[in-house]
Scaffold this motif. Structure first.
Motif, PDB file in Angstrom:
ATOM      1  N   TRP A 144       0.796  -1.220   0.000  1.00  0.00           N
ATOM      2  CA  TRP A 144       0.000   0.000   0.000  1.00  0.00           C
ATOM      3  C   TRP A 144       0.835   1.279   0.000  1.00  0.00           C
ATOM      4  N   PRO A 145       1.935   1.389   0.744  1.00  0.00           N
ATOM      5  CA  PRO A 145       2.715   2.639   0.679  1.00  0.00           C
ATOM      6  C   PRO A 145       3.215   2.963  -0.729  1.00  0.00           C
ATOM      7  N   ILE A 146       3.760   1.940  -1.439  1.00  0.00           N
ATOM      8  CA  ILE A 146       4.261   2.178  -2.801  1.00  0.00           C
ATOM      9  C   ILE A 146       3.103   2.459  -3.748  1.00  0.00           C
ATOM     10  N   PHE A 147       1.975   1.775  -3.554  1.00  0.00           N
ATOM     11  CA  PHE A 147       0.798   2.008  -4.396  1.00  0.00           C
ATOM     12  C   PHE A 147       0.282   3.436  -4.227  1.00  0.00           C
ATOM     13  N   ILE A 148       0.253   3.925  -2.989  1.00  0.00           N
ATOM     14  CA  ILE A 148      -0.221   5.298  -2.734  1.00  0.00           C
ATOM     15  C   ILE A 148       0.733   6.313  -3.364  1.00  0.00           C
ATOM     16  N   VAL A 149       2.047   6.076  -3.253  1.00  0.00           N
ATOM     17  CA  VAL A 149       3.018   6.983  -3.876  1.00  0.00           C
ATOM     18  C   VAL A 149       2.827   6.997  -5.397  1.00  0.00           C
ATOM     19  N   SER A 150       2.538   5.833  -5.991  1.00  0.00           N
ATOM     20  CA  SER A 150       2.308   5.767  -7.445  1.00  0.00           C
ATOM     21  C   SER A 150       1.056   6.546  -7.841  1.00  0.00           C
ATOM     22  N   LEU A 151      -0.001   6.472  -7.025  1.00  0.00           N
ATOM     23  CA  LEU A 151      -1.211   7.253  -7.305  1.00  0.00           C
ATOM     24  C   LEU A 151      -0.936   8.747  -7.207  1.00  0.00           C
ATOM     25  N   ILE A 152      -0.128   9.147  -6.229  1.00  0.00           N
ATOM     26  CA  ILE A 152       0.236  10.566  -6.100  1.00  0.00           C
ATOM     27  C   ILE A 152       0.997  11.029  -7.345  1.00  0.00           C
ATOM     28  N   LYS A 153       1.899  10.187  -7.850  1.00  0.00           N
ATOM     29  CA  LYS A 153       2.625  10.525  -9.080  1.00  0.00           C
ATOM     30  C   LYS A 153       1.669  10.738 -10.245  1.00  0.00           C
ATOM     31  N   LEU A 154       0.708   9.834 -10.401  1.00  0.00           N
ATOM     32  CA  LEU A 154      -0.268   9.987 -11.486  1.00  0.00           C
ATOM     33  C   LEU A 154      -1.041  11.290 -11.347  1.00  0.00           C
ATOM     34  N   GLY A 155      -1.412  11.643 -10.119  1.00  0.00           N
ATOM     35  CA  GLY A 155      -2.111  12.906  -9.897  1.00  0.00           C
ATOM     36  C   GLY A 155      -1.248  14.114 -10.259  1.00  0.00           C
ATOM     37  N   ILE A 156       0.046  14.042  -9.932  1.00  0.00           N
ATOM     38  CA  ILE A 156       0.963  15.139 -10.275  1.00  0.00           C
ATOM     39  C   ILE A 156       1.113  15.256 -11.785  1.00  0.00           C
ATOM     40  N   PHE A 157       1.209  14.115 -12.482  1.00  0.00           N
ATOM     41  CA  PHE A 157       1.296  14.156 -13.942  1.00  0.00           C
ATOM     42  C   PHE A 157       0.045  14.799 -14.545  1.00  0.00           C
ATOM     43  N   LEU A 158      -1.113  14.418 -14.062  1.00  0.00           N
ATOM     44  CA  LEU A 158      -2.360  14.989 -14.561  1.00  0.00           C
ATOM     45  C   LEU A 158      -2.410  16.493 -14.297  1.00  0.00           C
ATOM     46  N   CYS A 159      -1.967  16.896 -13.118  1.00  0.00           N
ATOM     47  CA  CYS A 159      -1.938  18.319 -12.781  1.00  0.00           C
ATOM     48  C   CYS A 159      -1.009  19.080 -13.717  1.00  0.00           C
ATOM     49  N   CYS A 160       0.130  18.461 -14.051  1.00  0.00           N
ATOM     50  CA  CYS A 160       1.098  19.119 -14.937  1.00  0.00           C
ATOM     51  C   CYS A 160       0.541  19.273 -16.343  1.00  0.00           C
ATOM     52  N   PHE A 161      -0.132  18.231 -16.857  1.00  0.00           N
ATOM     53  CA  PHE A 161      -0.688  18.304 -18.209  1.00  0.00           C
ATOM     54  C   PHE A 161      -1.785  19.370 -18.320  1.00  0.00           C
ATOM     55  N   THR A 162      -2.514  19.607 -17.244  1.00  0.00           N
ATOM     56  CA  THR A 162      -3.616  20.581 -17.277  1.00  0.00           C
ATOM     57  C   THR A 162      -3.206  21.931 -16.698  1.00  0.00           C
ATOM     58  N   LEU A 163      -1.927  22.136 -16.502  1.00  0.00           N
ATOM     59  CA  LEU A 163      -1.452  23.348 -15.828  1.00  0.00           C
ATOM     60  C   LEU A 163      -1.890  24.619 -16.553  1.00  0.00           C
ATOM     61  N   SER A 164      -1.797  24.609 -17.885  1.00  0.00           N
ATOM     62  CA  SER A 164      -2.124  25.818 -18.652  1.00  0.00           C
ATOM     63  C   SER A 164      -3.623  26.086 -18.711  1.00  0.00           C
ATOM     64  N   ARG A 165      -4.448  25.156 -18.250  1.00  0.00           N
ATOM     65  CA  ARG A 165      -5.898  25.359 -18.262  1.00  0.00           C
ATOM     66  C   ARG A 165      -6.345  26.239 -17.108  1.00  0.00           C
ATOM     67  N   TRP A 166      -5.597  26.233 -16.015  1.00  0.00           N
ATOM     68  CA  TRP A 166      -6.016  27.018 -14.862  1.00  0.00           C
ATOM     69  C   TRP A 166      -5.000  28.070 -14.439  1.00  0.00           C
ATOM     70  N   ILE A 167      -3.861  28.175 -15.137  1.00  0.00           N
ATOM     71  CA  ILE A 167      -2.895  29.264 -14.916  1.00  0.00           C
ATOM     72  C   ILE A 167      -2.474  29.794 -16.279  1.00  0.00           C
ATOM     73  N   ARG A 168      -2.634  31.088 -16.497  1.00  0.00           N
ATOM     74  CA  ARG A 168      -2.349  31.686 -17.794  1.00  0.00           C
ATOM     75  C   ARG A 168      -1.211  32.701 -17.748  1.00  0.00           C
ATOM     76  N   GLU A 169      -0.766  33.107 -16.561  1.00  0.00           N
ATOM     77  CA  GLU A 169       0.268  34.123 -16.444  1.00  0.00           C
ATOM     78  C   GLU A 169       1.625  33.464 -16.239  1.00  0.00           C
ATOM     79  N   ALA A 170       2.646  33.999 -16.917  1.00  0.00           N
ATOM     80  CA  ALA A 170       3.990  33.419 -16.845  1.00  0.00           C
ATOM     81  C   ALA A 170       4.543  33.470 -15.436  1.00  0.00           C
TER      82      ALA A 170
END
Length: 391
Positions: A323-349
């Motif tokens: 479970w600890p490694i599985f939870i860390v892997s889920l957090i990574k997936l969430g960070i990747f998703l956040c990075c891909f959608t970064l320009s959708r909710w932040i527009r200023e350099a």
């Protein structure tokens, strides 16, 4: 030996450096390439054409004069001449001819379309890079995945440890270009937004370097290039993706800084807003870099090894989810998703660069936590095996 170390070949290499340096020197802004009176495109295509001629001449010499095992030398050289050097030289000649025609008609050009025949020279040079990747891919799968085939008929053995070093240095070079984009633009201003982009941009590149170091194995024998064929080819293309996206990341940094300088310059007026486009490019480039770095790690461990990390052995011999490694892997997936959608909710350099820095640091923390958990899991498994051995 493939080249004789003599003055003739030394002069040849110096000439190649001059041609490549001339091409690099004429890499300039998009607006300059669009200017029909500018000679940058003409000089760039001429330098690349001459350098390609030198490569062709060296391959022909290698075919007839190469020292060593003649079978792989001749076969590989013939393939390079037939499917790469000659076709690419033809495209470079076409690009140079198109550049000459465009430059000779410069005074007749008044209005430019989004793309017209005057953009043909640079378009052809870009196509060459795509064809290079295509031929590399087709050659690799056309030969390496054919069973019971003599490797000497198509491949010259190489020093794998040398390739590992050169690939890593190539990525480091692109990280250095990101630093130059932030610190080497030649002009600064006293502005809070300007220094936010510079400081957080530098920290982002430093942490990307940390991620690169962390994803590479400490033992060369565990490297993907020493692994299976699939691991090798995936590693090669991931390196290409990382370097291309690092160029996009560095370009985004430079555009952000130029926009800040322009906004704080007297008499500035906004003709066209590129900030939304550039923030999107920044988010996509950063996302592809961090995802590719994570996939590089998978190239070394293999898919089975990565999946195996998610499970652990129990005392009664069963395998259950860690479970600890599985939870860390889920957090990574969430960070990747956040990075891909970064320009959708932040527009200023001045906000998206610090946000990207936080994402890279968060991924680095998850990488360290995962390494600690895997080490503890390995120690626990080793103690369990020792206990079973004592019984």
């Amino acid at each position: 030996r493939y080249l004789t170390i003599d003055y003739c070949h030394r002069i040849t290499e110096v000439l190649r450096y001059i041609f490549v340096a001339s091409a690099i020197f004429n890499i300039t802004r998009f607006q300059d390439y669009r200017d029909p009176l500018n000679a940058n495109v003409l000089i760039y295509t001429l330098a690349m054409m001459l350098e390609q001629m030198m490569q062709l001449a060296l391959r022909v010499e290698l075919y007839f004069k190469g020292l060593g095992d003649e079978i792989p030398i001749k076969n590989h050289s013939l393939y390079e001449i037939t499917f790469r050097k000659l076709p690419f030289l033809g495209i470079y000649i076409a690009a140079f001819v198109a550049a000459v025609i465009s430059y000779s008609r410069a005074f007749e050009i008044i209005d430019r379309e989004d793309w017209d025949l005057n953009d043909l020279p640079m378009t052809l040079t870009a196509i060459i890079y795509v064809l290079e990747l295509f031929f590399e891919f087709s050659w690799y799968f056309g030969h390496n995945f054919v069973k019971n085939k003599d490797v000497r008929t198509y491949f010259v053995p190489v020093n794998v440890d040398y390739l590992i070093k050169r690939y890593s240095e190539f990525v480091l070079l692109m990280l250095g270009e990101c630093f130059l984009s932030l610190l080497g633009i030649g002009q600064t201003i006293v502005s809070e937004d300007y220094f936010l982009v510079v400081i957080f941009g530098v920290v982002t590149v430093i942490w990307l370097l940390f991620l690169l170091i962390e994803c590479e194995p400490s033992d060369a024998q565990a490297h993907a290039l020493w692994g299976s064929r699939w691991n090798t080819v995936c590693y090669f293309f991931l390196i290409q993706i990382i370097t291309i996206c690092l160029i996009g990341l560095g370009t985004s940094f430079k555009v952000f800084l130029h926009e800040e300088i322009a906004e704080n310059t007297e008499g500035w007026h906004e003709e066209q807003d590129y900030e939304d486009i550039q923030t999107t490019i920044f988010a996509i480039a950063l996302s592809l870099v961090v995802v590719s770095l994570e996939l590089l790690y998978l190239c070394h461990t293999g898919i089975k090894g990565a999946v195996g990390h998610l499970f652990q052995d129990t005392d009664d011999g069963r395998r259950e989810l860690s479970w600890p490694i599985f939870i860390v892997s889920l957090i990574k997936l969430g960070i990747f998703l956040c990075c891909f959608t970064l320009s959708r909710w932040i527009r200023e350099a001045e906000y998206i660069v610090p946000a990207g820095c936080v994402i890279v640091i968060a991924l680095s923390v998850t990488r360290v936590v995962a390494s600690v958990l895997l080490r503890q899991k390995a120690l626990s498994s080793g103690r369990r095996q020792n206990n079973l051995g004592n019984l």
